[in-house]
Every structure is written in structure tokens, then in C-alpha cells.
Scaffold this active site. Structure first.
Site, PDB file in Angstrom:
ATOM      1  N   LYS A   1      22.247 -24.365 -48.306  1.00  0.00           N
ATOM      2  CA  LYS A   1      22.304 -24.023 -46.893  1.00  0.00           C
ATOM      3  C   LYS A   1      23.811 -24.969 -46.871  1.00  0.00           C
ATOM      4  CE  LYS A   1      21.999 -24.976 -41.957  1.00  0.00           C
ATOM      5  NZ  LYS A   1      21.500 -25.960 -40.794  1.00  0.00           N
TER       6      LYS A   1
ATOM      7  N   LYS B   1      35.550  10.000 -52.992  1.00  0.00           N
ATOM      8  CA  LYS B   1      34.637  10.184 -53.153  1.00  0.00           C
ATOM      9  C   LYS B   1      33.676  10.819 -53.748  1.00  0.00           C
ATOM     10  CE  LYS B   1      33.428   6.234 -49.648  1.00  0.00           C
ATOM     11  NZ  LYS B   1      32.747   4.872 -49.541  1.00  0.00           N
TER      12      LYS B   1
ATOM     13  N   ASN C   1      26.347  -5.725 -40.139  1.00  0.00           N
ATOM     14  CA  ASN C   1      26.608  -5.293 -39.641  1.00  0.00           C
ATOM     15  C   ASN C   1      25.968  -4.396 -38.564  1.00  0.00           C
ATOM     16  OD1 ASN C   1      25.835  -2.705 -40.044  1.00  0.00           O
ATOM     17  ND2 ASN C   1      27.010  -2.753 -41.629  1.00  0.00           N
TER      18      ASN C   1
ATOM     19  N   LYS D   1      37.646  10.541 -47.705  1.00  0.00           N
ATOM     20  CA  LYS D   1      36.443   9.658 -47.921  1.00  0.00           C
ATOM     21  C   LYS D   1      35.984  10.679 -49.501  1.00  0.00           C
ATOM     22  CE  LYS D   1      35.659   5.830 -44.929  1.00  0.00           C
ATOM     23  NZ  LYS D   1      35.522   4.961 -44.229  1.00  0.00           N
TER      24      LYS D   1
ATOM     25  N   PHE E   1      28.992   9.892 -44.961  1.00  0.00           N
ATOM     26  CA  PHE E   1      28.855   9.126 -43.552  1.00  0.00           C
ATOM     27  C   PHE E   1      30.377   8.454 -43.218  1.00  0.00           C
ATOM     28  CE2 PHE E   1      26.359   9.836 -39.784  1.00  0.00           C
ATOM     29  CZ  PHE E   1      24.959  11.376 -40.835  1.00  0.00           C
TER      30      PHE E   1
ATOM     31  N   ASP F   1      30.374  -3.926 -46.630  1.00  0.00           N
ATOM     32  CA  ASP F   1      31.117  -3.542 -47.630  1.00  0.00           C
ATOM     33  C   ASP F   1      32.234  -4.912 -49.085  1.00  0.00           C
ATOM     34  OD1 ASP F   1      32.331  -1.025 -46.861  1.00  0.00           O
ATOM     35  OD2 ASP F   1      33.994  -1.742 -45.416  1.00  0.00           O
TER      36      ASP F   1
ATOM     37  N   PRO G   1      28.993  -3.165 -54.537  1.00  0.00           N
ATOM     38  CA  PRO G   1      28.974  -1.269 -55.660  1.00  0.00           C
ATOM     39  C   PRO G   1      29.198  -0.333 -54.174  1.00  0.00           C
ATOM     40  CG  PRO G   1      26.525  -2.644 -55.371  1.00  0.00           C
ATOM     41  CD  PRO G   1      27.466  -3.687 -55.008  1.00  0.00           C
ATOM     42  N   ASP G   2      29.762   1.231 -54.575  1.00  0.00           N
ATOM     43  CA  ASP G   2      29.956   2.063 -53.794  1.00  0.00           C
ATOM     44  C   ASP G   2      28.569   2.994 -54.115  1.00  0.00           C
ATOM     45  OD1 ASP G   2      30.506   3.752 -51.846  1.00  0.00           O
ATOM     46  OD2 ASP G   2      32.178   3.719 -51.641  1.00  0.00           O
ATOM     47  N   ILE G   3      27.959   2.925 -53.429  1.00  0.00           N
ATOM     48  CA  ILE G   3      26.750   4.100 -53.860  1.00  0.00           C
ATOM     49  C   ILE G   3      26.840   5.153 -53.650  1.00  0.00           C
ATOM     50  CG2 ILE G   3      23.984   4.002 -53.329  1.00  0.00           C
ATOM     51  CD1 ILE G   3      24.323   0.882 -52.030  1.00  0.00           C
TER      52      ILE G   3
END
Ligand code: PMT
Length: 412
Positions: free
Chosen positions: A287, A339, A208, A335, A321, A277, A303-305
Site C-alpha cells: 500500500k 479500429k 470508471n 474509431k 461502442f 485506457d 491493450p486495446d481489446i
């Protein structure tokens, strides 16, 4: 009531060697400090050094007729706005809890109407001992305020809870920070930064537009606030701010691993990275050749750190954030709750906002509060955000909800 006169009671633990620094920091904040030592404290620090830094003769003996004629112990007990015991040994806590008065310091504690604050310091097994914990409860029930103890390396070579809070942190807790440079003194702050790259094949990846600027500005502000800072960064084109320890990673999996390798002793975790994500379910070894007019790639969640840190037992104060293109408050609050975060910093992203710019605006939410920050440079925003995070962290540490002061330097 403004505190200007402090009796600093020093009892006999190895952490007593830090008390000249504590006296200096209390005086820097404008307090007059009268040191009172127990007999065993003199095994670890001298009255001469404490007299030199406090500018007043140290009191040690209830039966010292010369000192008593200058200011008797009852007078001294009345003089104080605050009685601070640092370090407070298990033995002294027991003396306080039982109401014994065998020496000058314990007598003063009984005779004063000033608030009593103690910074316990002892071996981790002693601290966990039910007798010590029972004394702690008695003292807390009587309104004694406890600062710590902290976790970390101990002088006995063990690692655990029992270290005395650092002098800067004690002084800040009783009198407030002296300067912005002490806001996070003695704290360890970990920040994730930048994007992650999730490989598809050896030459392609999903990522991103995050430049890492917001997170690097936070790291710089945290160092300026006196913290030890670890920055776990995805691939960005930025110089490491002075004083920051940087760990470079590429994928979400690597960021997760680096985060947990460094998390011990972290007081505040800030997830400012734009972690991808999704990643490819299977990374091609070679390739991918273009052949068919259309192709699809199976993606799986990374994984959601942030969640993994917020779930830790006795984990750090956790700040996330939220990067949103719409419904900023609704998504951010969701969130915060899902979370299990202590705070969330919501920023709008999209064309001309948030990502890869030098400025940003934010709405911060936590249980029971929120604060808006209008558009400003990311550097200024980072300083303002850190001040808010430090205030919230201090409140939650003091109310005992979470957050441990981090002990810096060689252990006691
Ligand atoms: O880097 P810049 O160009 O300066 O831009 C700054 C920024 C916009 C990237 C930054 O301010 C920001 O918003 N960072 C978080 C971006 C993000 O991934 O937000 P999110 O709403 O998708 O994720 C919510 C939270 O979960 C974030 O704290 C994120 O770090 C964390 N997360 C998300 C996914 C995942 N797998 N692991 C995570 O830890």
C-alpha cells in the site's frame, strides 16, 4: 418474388440427418416443401421421416413411373420457386458444375428456372481441394447462391471449414427469420461488459463509472434472439442473464486474455465494456503510504481489446461502442475507421447520460449507413441494436465479406 414452393434436394452427407429439422423450419415459414433425395442420401436419413415432416411423398427416382405420372420431373422443375440443396456434397457440386444429369435431383437442377441455393457440407480438406473450389467458382459465376460452409467440429473428428449451416440459419437465409427468437439462431456472440480495474497498489485501482447494464442487456437480448452468448465482464453488481456464459475478469489484460481464449467460433463480437485506457506502469507491492503533499503515478496504455479482435484473420463481425462527452459523430466515425470495425454504437456519456443508468440513446454508424435510437430503456435499446447488428451481419455474410455462421451442437 415471394418463395412458397421449395424443392429441397438432399444429397449423401452425414449432415443429411439434420434435414427433417430443416423441412420443419421451412414449413414453419409457410413454404411447401418437396423433398428430392439422391440414392446416397438414403444412407443418412430415411424417406419416411422426410415424408412425415414435409407432408408429401419424397421423390428419389427419375424412373419412378407412378410418381412421374402424378407430377413429371419437368412439371416439378416448373413448380418450384426455389431449389435448395442441403447438404450439398462435393460430388453433387461437381455434378452441378459439369451439367451432368444422372439422377432426378441433378435433372431438376438443369430443368428449373428457379434460383438455386446450395449449403455445402464436407470434410475440411475436401472443401479446400482445388477441384471443389473450382466447382464452387463455376457455380457462383452462374448465379448459384452458396450458404456456407461453416467452421467447427466435423463428424470425422477434424476441426475446420466444411460443416453444413444449421437448419435454422439456412431457413432464415432463404425465407427470413420466422420469429425474433431465430434472429441469431446458430450464432455465437461475445460481449465485453462493465469497467475494468487497473491496480495501483494492493488496495487501489483506476476504473470508471460503467455499471455493465448496457452490456448485460445486450447479452440478454442476444440469448432471446437464439444466440450462444459469452459475456466477458469486469467487476459489476449484476445477476447473469439466463442462458449466458459469463467469464469474470478484473483488468484490461485479463479481459484481453479471456476474450481471445473464447473467441474461436465467434460470429459477432460486441465491445461494450468501458475498458480503462491507462493502468499504472508499475503496480506497487505494498500500500502506498501518504507522505509527500503531491505525488504522481506513471501510467501506460492498456491493450486495446476491440482492435485486437477486429485485426483477427477471418475474425468475427466486430461492433465497438464509443462513449463520448462531445463531438459524438466525429469521434465515433474516427474509431470505426481506426479500429477497422464493422459497426460502432456511439453514446453520449457524462452527468446523467450513458453510465450507470437504466436508459440510453445511441447513434450507430457503419460504412455506408447510420441509424439513430432515441432515449429508451437499455433493455429496449439492446433489442433494437441487436436487430440492426443481426441485419448488418447477415448482409455482410451473404456478400461474403466476413462472418461465418457458427455451428452448434455435435458436429458433422
Ligand atoms: O455499463 P453502463 O453503466 O450500462 O454504461 C454503458 C456504457 C456507456 C459503458 C456503454 O454503452 C459504452 O459506451 N461502452 C464503451 C465505453 C468505452 O470504453 O468507450 P471508448 O470510446 O473509450 O472505447 C471505444 C471502444 O474500444 C469500446 O468498444 C471499448 O470497449 C473498446 N476498448 C477501449 C479501450 C481498450 N483498452 N480496449 C477496448 O476494447
Amino acid at each position: 418474388m415471394a418463395v412458397s414452393k421449395i424443392i429441397l434436394g438432399v444429397t449423401g452427407g452425414i449432415a443429411a440427418y439434420k434435414t427433417p429439422d430443416l423441412v420443419r423450419r421451412l414449413r414453419e415459414r409457410g413454404a411447401e416443401v418437396q423433398v428430392v433425395m439422391t440414392r446416397s442420401a438414403a444412407e443418412f436419413v430415411t424417406a419416411t421421416s422426410l415424408q412425415a415432416v414435409s407432408g408429401r411423398p419424397v421423390r428419389e427416382n427419375l424412373w419412378d413411373s407412378e410418381a412421374e405420372s402424378a407430377m413429371g420431373h419437368i412439371e416439378l422443375a416448373r413448380w418450384a420457386d426455389l431449389v435448395l440443396i442441403a447438404p450439398a456434397t462435393a460430388e453433387f457440386m461437381s455434378r452441378l458444375a459439369s451439367g451432368g444429369a444422372p439422377d432426378l435431383l441433378a435433372t431438376l437442377c438443369l430443368a428449373t428456372e428457379a434460383p438455386l441455393v446450395i449449403a455445402p457440407a464436407m470434410n475440411r480438406v475436401m472443401w479446400k481441394n482445388p477441384a471443389v473450389q473450382a466447382n464452387r467458382q463455376v457455380l457462383e459465376a452462374r448465379g448459384v447462391r452458396l450458404l456456407g460452409p461453416d467452421s467447427g467440429n466435423q463428424a470425422c473428428g477434424e476441426v475446420g471449414e466444411g460443416r453444413m449451416f444449421e437448419p435454422a440459419a439456412i431457413a432464415a437465409a432463404v425465407l427470413g427469420p420466422a420469429t425474433a427468437g431465430e434472429l441469431l439462431a446458430g450464432r455465437k456472440v461475445m460481449i465485453t461488459a462493465g469497467p475494468t480495474r487497473e491496480a495501483i497498489d494492493p488496495v487501489r485501482f483506476i476504473s470508471n463509472r460503467s455499471s455493465g447494464k448496457m452490456a448485460f442487456a445486450l447479452a440478454e437480448a442476444a440469448v432471446a434472439a437464439g444466440a450462444e452468448v459469452v459475456l466477458i465482464s469486469g467487476p459489476v453488481d449484476l445477476a447473469t442473464p439466463a442462458g449466458v456464459r459469463r467469464v469474470d475478469v478484473e483488468s484490461a489484460e485479463e479481459m484481453l486474455e479471456a476474450t481471445h481464449a473464447e473467441i474461436a467460433g465467434t460470429d459477432i463480437f460486441i465491445g461494450a465494456a468501458a475498458v480503462a485506457d491507462y493502468g499504472a506502469a508499475a503496480v506497487e507491492q505494498h500500500k502506498i503510504k501518504k507522505s509527500a503533499a503531491k505525488m504522481s503515478i506513471d501510467l501506460v496504455r492498456t491493450p486495446d481489446i476491440l482492435t485486437s479482435v477486429a485485426q483477427l484473420d477471418d475474425g468475427p463481425f466486430t461492433v465497438g461502442f464509443a462513449a463520448e462527452t462531445r463531438n459524438l459523430e466525429k469521434y465515433a466515425r474516427s474509431k470505426l475507421e481506426k479500429k477497422n470495425l464493422d459497426m460502432i454504437v456511439a453514446n453520449e456519456v457524462g452527468r446523467d447520460r450513458g453510465f450507470d443508468r437504466d436508459d440510453n440513446a445511441a447513434e450507430v454508424f457503419w460504412a455506408g449507413g447510420q441509424q439513430s435510437f432515441p432515449t429508451m430503456s437499455k433493455k429496449d435499446l439492446a433489442v433494437a441494436l441487436l436487430k440492426l447488428v443481426a441485419d448488418r451481419f447477415r448482409d455482410s455474410s451473404e456478400s461474403g465479406k466476413r462472418g461465418k455462421l457458427h455451428a452448434v451442437g455435435s458436429g458433422d
